[in-house]
Motif scaffolding. Structure first.
Motif, short mmCIF file in Angstrom:
data_model
loop_
_atom_site.label_atom_id
_atom_site.label_comp_id
_atom_site.label_asym_id
_atom_site.label_seq_id
_atom_site.Cartn_x
_atom_site.Cartn_y
_atom_site.Cartn_z
N VAL A 89 43.97 29.50 45.41
CA VAL A 89 44.99 30.55 45.46
C VAL A 89 44.75 31.58 44.36
O VAL A 89 44.85 32.80 44.59
N TRP A 90 44.39 31.12 43.17
CA TRP A 90 44.13 32.01 42.04
C TRP A 90 42.89 32.87 42.30
O TRP A 90 42.89 34.07 42.07
N ARG A 91 41.85 32.24 42.83
CA ARG A 91 40.58 32.95 43.00
C ARG A 91 40.62 33.95 44.14
O ARG A 91 40.00 35.02 44.07
N ARG A 92 41.37 33.65 45.19
CA ARG A 92 41.36 34.53 46.36
C ARG A 92 41.99 35.89 46.07
O ARG A 92 41.80 36.84 46.83
N GLN A 93 42.72 36.01 44.97
CA GLN A 93 43.33 37.29 44.63
C GLN A 93 42.29 38.37 44.39
O GLN A 93 42.56 39.56 44.58
N ASP A 94 41.09 37.97 43.95
CA ASP A 94 40.05 38.94 43.60
C ASP A 94 38.89 38.95 44.59
O ASP A 94 37.85 39.57 44.31
N LEU A 95 39.01 38.27 45.73
CA LEU A 95 37.87 38.11 46.63
C LEU A 95 38.24 38.50 48.06
O LEU A 95 39.38 38.32 48.48
N ASN A 96 37.25 38.99 48.80
CA ASN A 96 37.45 39.12 50.23
C ASN A 96 37.19 37.75 50.87
O ASN A 96 36.79 36.79 50.20
N THR A 97 37.41 37.65 52.17
CA THR A 97 37.33 36.35 52.84
C THR A 97 35.93 35.75 52.75
O THR A 97 35.76 34.55 52.53
#
Length: 371
Positions: A89-97
């Protein structure tokens, strides 16, 4: 005879057995910090993989190690399925799928490997989830388009002219070469006075500069007069007078010698951040409080920052959009037409159709019909 038999509470017995099993499993684990586990994992990886692959795993998993530190997780024995979910959840804030899937897939492999050294609970890797991709969705989603690359080059040309970082950007955007190839260049590989000014890309594994595809990947890549001017000025005025550990003169040089791939990658991270070249932040972040600005070790956490590979992808796409035949692009960039289609070509289907029609029009002189 009475058939009354005292009932056995199977639930209590099962819970006791599970508790005993958990205690035994926990006791069999070896206390291991995330940093130490990553160090051992990368050492193991380096025995079977090229250095570029090891560096990629180090970069992806470094975010997990950093996150563990912020959560006071200093022993992987205590890592739980919930921890893994919260990291995602934390990492997906800065990443595309696509990037999220790449990072979570790498984490799953790492956690599974950690089981082999008794660092995590058995089966924990099964709790590492990653997103599913839609048909046709892949790493092509990450690309540095030509207009953004030009903005960076314009800024560097004005404020960082002929520095090593400027030359690195010139080389990568001018040729579309891979990171490893750029690192491998020597001063003598730059041939501005040849009949056609060019850079020679050479495979020299015996002195620590292999290139992907090895000897078949060796080639000459023509460069523009503008690029030659920047590189000439760099060599004359700003390049450190330095040799590497093998007595060679690296084209991209630091005061310590030939830079590592992580150093060149940091050049790309740094200047692909919009705020670094005076543009507004498209992510509504305050530069004074953004860790991607205030901490050089975390420049990659800017959602707009890229690695060198999206520069290569953007370069290849720009050539295709300009109508350069795919066979020419293939030879110049040392990549097969099939791989170009699968991983590099980010043109829309409309663009492809229009360009095919333009070629047909040029050949026939009649538009879309032969009648």
């Amino acid at each position: 005879m009475s058939n009354d038999v005292p009932a056995i509470d199977d639930t209590d017995n099962l819970e006791d057995r599970l508790a005993d099993l958990l205690d035994q499993t926990t006791e069999s684990l070896e206390p291991t910090t995330p940093e130490r586990a990553l160090e051992l994992y990368l050492d193991d990886k380096s025995r079977d993989c090229q250095q570029a692959t090891v560096d990629a795993h180090r970069s992806r998993l470094g975010f997990f190690v950093d996150w563990c530190e912020t959560q006071d997780i200093d022993n992987l024995n205590d890592l739980s399925a919930r921890d893994l979910h919260e990291f995602r959840v934390w990492r997906r804030q800065d990443l595309n799928t696509v990037s999220e899937k790449t990072q979570m897939d790498s984490l799953r492999v790492f956690i599974q490997w950690c089981e082999t050294i008794d660092a995590v609970q058995p089966g924990l890797f099964k709790n590492v989830d990653s997103p599913s991709l839609n048909d046709g969705e892949n790493a092509r989603d990450t690309v540095l388009h030509a207009d953004r690359a030009r903005d960076v080059l314009d800024y560097l040309g004005r404020y960082e002219y002929a520095t090593t970082e400027h030359v690195a950007w010139v080389v990568l955007t001018e040729t579309g070469m891979r990171l490893g190839a750029a690192r491998a260049l020597d001063v003598k590989d730059f041939r501005p006075n040849a009949e056609t000014a060019h850079i020679e890309i050479c495979h020299r594994p015996e002195t620590d500069t292999p290139i992907k595809n090895k000897a078949p990947g060796e080639r000459r890549v023509a460069v523009s007069s503008e690029a030659c001017d920047v590189i000439d000025d760099y060599l004359r005025e700003r390049r450190p007078d330095i040799t590497d550990n093998y007595g060679r003169q690296p084209l991209l040089a630091t005061t310590h010698g030939r830079p590592g791939t992580s150093t060149i990658r940091s050049y790309v991270y740094r200047w692909s951040r919009p705020c670094a070249i005076g543009a507004e932040c498209p992510h509504d972040r305050d530069p004074e409080n953004c860790e991607a600005v205030t901490n050089d070790d975390r420049m990659a956490r800017c959602p707009s920052s890229v690695t060198p590979h999206p520069i290569r992808r953007g370069y290849i796409t720009q050539l295709l959009r300009a109508g350069v035949p795919v066979e020419v692009v293939s030879d110049r960039c040392n990549v097969t037409p099939t791989i170009i289609d699968q991983h590099y070509d980010v043109r829309s289907e409309e663009d492809k159709m229009r360009q095919r029609q333009e070629v047909l029009d040029d050949i026939t002189g009649r538009g879309s019909s032969y009648t």
